[in-house]
Design a protein around this motif. Structure first.
Motif, mmCIF file in Angstrom:
data_model
loop_
_atom_site.group_PDB
_atom_site.id
_atom_site.type_symbol
_atom_site.label_atom_id
_atom_site.label_comp_id
_atom_site.label_asym_id
_atom_site.label_seq_id
_atom_site.Cartn_x
_atom_site.Cartn_y
_atom_site.Cartn_z
ATOM 1 N N ILE A 20 -20.522 -7.998 -7.578
ATOM 2 C CA ILE A 20 -19.605 -8.969 -6.964
ATOM 3 C C ILE A 20 -18.198 -8.594 -7.404
ATOM 4 N N VAL A 21 -17.265 -8.525 -6.459
ATOM 5 C CA VAL A 21 -15.910 -8.082 -6.786
ATOM 6 C C VAL A 21 -14.905 -9.198 -6.563
ATOM 7 N N ALA A 22 -13.817 -9.134 -7.313
ATOM 8 C CA ALA A 22 -12.714 -10.073 -7.114
ATOM 9 C C ALA A 22 -12.050 -9.776 -5.777
ATOM 10 N N THR A 23 -11.823 -10.795 -4.970
ATOM 11 C CA THR A 23 -11.238 -10.564 -3.646
ATOM 12 C C THR A 23 -9.722 -10.414 -3.698
ATOM 13 N N ALA A 24 -9.121 -10.716 -4.851
ATOM 14 C CA ALA A 24 -7.667 -10.550 -5.002
ATOM 15 C C ALA A 24 -7.337 -10.477 -6.486
ATOM 16 N N ASP A 25 -6.133 -10.015 -6.792
ATOM 17 C CA ASP A 25 -5.672 -9.981 -8.175
ATOM 18 C C ASP A 25 -5.556 -11.404 -8.718
ATOM 19 N N GLY A 26 -5.865 -11.579 -9.984
ATOM 20 C CA GLY A 26 -5.693 -12.896 -10.575
ATOM 21 C C GLY A 26 -6.216 -12.977 -11.992
ATOM 22 N N THR A 27 -6.069 -14.152 -12.596
ATOM 23 C CA THR A 27 -6.506 -14.395 -13.966
ATOM 24 C C THR A 27 -7.763 -15.257 -13.970
ATOM 25 N N VAL A 28 -8.749 -14.851 -14.743
ATOM 26 C CA VAL A 28 -10.005 -15.592 -14.836
ATOM 27 C C VAL A 28 -9.755 -16.903 -15.591
ATOM 28 N N GLU A 80 -8.942 -18.687 7.573
ATOM 29 C CA GLU A 80 -7.589 -18.678 7.028
ATOM 30 C C GLU A 80 -6.836 -17.423 7.456
ATOM 31 N N LYS A 81 -5.582 -17.571 7.783
ATOM 32 C CA LYS A 81 -4.722 -16.414 8.009
ATOM 33 C C LYS A 81 -4.209 -15.989 6.641
ATOM 34 N N LEU A 82 -4.862 -15.000 6.092
ATOM 35 C CA LEU A 82 -4.563 -14.608 4.716
ATOM 36 C C LEU A 82 -3.228 -13.874 4.634
ATOM 37 N N PRO A 83 -2.467 -14.142 3.592
ATOM 38 C CA PRO A 83 -1.145 -13.514 3.457
ATOM 39 C C PRO A 83 -1.242 -12.021 3.179
ATOM 40 N N GLU A 84 -0.257 -11.292 3.637
ATOM 41 C CA GLU A 84 -0.183 -9.870 3.325
ATOM 42 C C GLU A 84 0.369 -9.692 1.917
ATOM 43 N N ALA A 85 0.023 -8.569 1.315
ATOM 44 C CA ALA A 85 0.544 -8.289 -0.017
ATOM 45 C C ALA A 85 2.057 -8.074 0.054
ATOM 46 N N GLN A 119 5.579 4.419 4.593
ATOM 47 C CA GLN A 119 6.894 5.050 4.627
ATOM 48 C C GLN A 119 8.039 4.050 4.653
ATOM 49 N N ASP A 120 7.733 2.781 4.956
ATOM 50 C CA ASP A 120 8.759 1.740 4.984
ATOM 51 C C ASP A 120 8.659 0.799 3.791
ATOM 52 N N ALA A 121 7.908 1.202 2.757
ATOM 53 C CA ALA A 121 7.747 0.433 1.512
ATOM 54 C C ALA A 121 6.905 -0.826 1.684
ATOM 55 N N ASN A 122 6.088 -0.885 2.746
ATOM 56 C CA ASN A 122 5.175 -2.007 2.938
ATOM 57 C C ASN A 122 3.852 -1.717 2.234
ATOM 58 N N ASN A 123 3.301 -2.750 1.605
ATOM 59 C CA ASN A 123 2.022 -2.599 0.919
ATOM 60 C C ASN A 123 0.902 -2.405 1.944
ATOM 61 N N LEU A 124 0.022 -1.438 1.707
ATOM 62 C CA LEU A 124 -1.031 -1.146 2.672
ATOM 63 C C LEU A 124 -2.253 -2.061 2.538
ATOM 64 N N ARG A 125 -2.272 -2.893 1.537
ATOM 65 C CA ARG A 125 -3.418 -3.778 1.400
ATOM 66 C C ARG A 125 -3.043 -5.219 1.710
ATOM 67 N N SER A 126 -4.071 -5.993 2.000
ATOM 68 C CA SER A 126 -3.897 -7.429 2.191
ATOM 69 C C SER A 126 -4.072 -8.102 0.837
ATOM 70 N N THR A 127 -3.635 -9.342 0.721
ATOM 71 C CA THR A 127 -3.762 -10.050 -0.546
ATOM 72 C C THR A 127 -5.228 -10.270 -0.898
ATOM 73 N N PHE A 128 -6.076 -10.576 0.102
ATOM 74 C CA PHE A 128 -7.477 -10.898 -0.148
ATOM 75 C C PHE A 128 -8.419 -9.995 0.645
ATOM 76 N N LEU A 129 -9.532 -9.637 -0.009
ATOM 77 C CA LEU A 129 -10.636 -9.027 0.715
ATOM 78 C C LEU A 129 -11.353 -10.115 1.506
ATOM 79 N N ARG A 130 -12.006 -9.729 2.586
ATOM 80 C CA ARG A 130 -12.702 -10.707 3.406
ATOM 81 C C ARG A 130 -13.999 -11.181 2.765
#
Length: 429
Positions: A297-305, A380-385, A244-255
């Motif tokens: 096996i899944v990509a843990t974050a968005d990116g380019t191969v 690592e303290k992974l960044p939030e999206a 409701q505050d426009a914050n992304n609900l996901r983290s940048t990386f999966l664990r």
């Protein structure tokens, strides 16, 4: 004279009156409009014009054999097999899939149309009626019905959903949307949820699955978190869920690069010693997740191969660049699913667990780079999206306003589990 005029006038009135009495009104001819009954079409065909055969693909069946059995000439079979592979790859018909054959109504009973049902909604038509046979894809008419659900958790989310008669895939989607916000293994009795989504129906009666979640709310430990879908990245057309505050609900990386069914078998360790090498220090700069061969096996974050190849002890692997700071690598794959230059979305399958390269068992070695140096992803303290950009914030708030109001109006339904009735035993002396 006046008397004569009066008599004439009276006779005229009587004559007119008799004329009106004797004249019968013309009968109105009823006009009956004949409406021609249109044929009912199924898959675009009038089935009354054919002999219809319903069946399913069995072990050993092939498209060619099915057609030959139904008197289709081999040149037509070859034409479809060779020229319509993108539309209908005859090598990929699956056992258990239903199909329909429309045969001619004469004594020859030659197959005129073959209809292969890819799933409940999509089907492929092979039209054999003309000399040049054709194949094309189509869909059944689907009706969408919006559904609103609100529930209270007494033991688990899946049980609460099941008690409300909701498709299990809605439970899975909710757990994915809130995966970084709510620990679904530690839900408490009394936690609540609301969901808005579409259900698909064929011919208004046959359930054919549900659509994406249009809005959701989850109340956990007294804290309420809304979820609304929104495309904040128009370049890659990425849809995310925001609160409701426009914050992304996901983290940048999966664990972890595997969603289910894995075991953490070896951690990042720069001082690791291995007996096989005489207990010499052999740094292990990856994190190993053991899983059966073929596990996705899944990509843990968005990116380019940036790499998808095979090399030395790494075996078959994929490397993904996420931004100027982070990159990840996935080793020992059985096979890769992505190619260099492709964009991978977080959670997309990029390959399967294997044993290629130097490995003593099936696992994926997950390597994590930060500023060009391999680090331990579990420390690592992974960044939030990123939240929604300021330029899109007003549009987002206007978008979610009616959805939020709709969620707020949904009532919570508490269906407590049924307690077993006590059995009364009477003893007769």
């Amino acid at each position: 004279m006046q008397k004569i005029f009066g008599a004439i006038l009276m006779l005229a009135v009587l004559a007119a009156s008799c004329k009106q009495t004797n004249e019968q009104p013309e009968e109105e001819v009823a006009k009956v409009e004949v409406i021609e009954k249109l044929p009912v079409l199924h898959y675009g065909f009038n089935l009354e014009e054919f002999n219809v055969v319903h069946d399913t693909v069995r072990n050993g069946d092939s498209f060619g054999e099915l057609m030959l059995k139904n008197k289709v000439d081999y040149p037509k079979i070859a034409h479809i097999s060779e020229n319509f592979r993108d539309t209908f790859d005859v090598r990929k018909i699956r056992v258990g899939k239903p199909y329909i054959i429309l045969k001619s109504k004469d004594t020859s009973e030659v197959a005129k149309v073959f209809i292969y049902q890819n799933d409940k909604i999509n089907y492929t038509v092979v039209d054999l009626r003309d000399t040049a046979a054709v194949a094309y894809k189509n869909k059944k008419k689907v009706t969408l019905r919006e559904r609103e659900v609100g529930g209270v958790i007494n033991s688990s989310l899946s049980e609460a959903m099941d008690n409300l008669g909701v498709d299990y895939t809605v439970t899975l989607s909710l757990s994915e949307i809130y995966a970084w916000t709510i620990d679904f293994f530690r839900l408490e009795k009394g936690d609540k949820f609301k969901v808005v989504f579409d259900e698909r129906y064929i011919n208004d009666t046959i359930y054919a699955g549900r659509g994406p979640i249009k809005a959701a709310l989850f109340e956990h430990k007294g804290k309420t978190v809304y979820a609304f879908p929104y495309v904040a990245d128009s370049v890659n057309n990425i849809l995310d869920y925001f609160d409701q505050d426009a914050n992304n609900l996901r983290s940048t990386f999966l664990r972890a690069p595997i969603k289910f069914g894995y075991r953490l078998s070896s951690r990042y360790n720069l001082k690791r010693r291995i007996a096989y090498y005489g207990y010499k220090v052999r740094p292990h700069k990856g994190t190993d997740y053991a899983a059966p061969v073929g596990t996705p096996i899944v990509a843990t974050a968005d990116g380019t191969v940036t790499e998808s190849t095979r090399r030395g002890g790494n075996g078959k692997y994929v490397k993904i660049k996420h931004n100027g700071t982070y990159s990840t690598q996935y080793l020992h794959m059985k096979a890769q699913k992505v190619k260099r230059g492709e964009f991978a979305r977080q959670g997309d399958v990029i390959g399967w667990v294997g044993m290629t390269g130097n490995t003593g068992g099936p696992h994926v070695c997950y390597r994590f780079w930060k500023n060009g140096r391999q680090v331990d992803p579990l420390k690592e303290k992974l960044p939030e999206a990123d939240p929604i950009a300021d330029s899109l914030r007003m549009d987002y708030m206007a978008h979610i306003s009616p959805l939020k109001e709709q969620l707020d109006c949904i009532e919570f339904i508490d269906i407590a589990p049924t307690e077993p009735e006590e059995t009364l035993i009477s003893y007769t002396q």
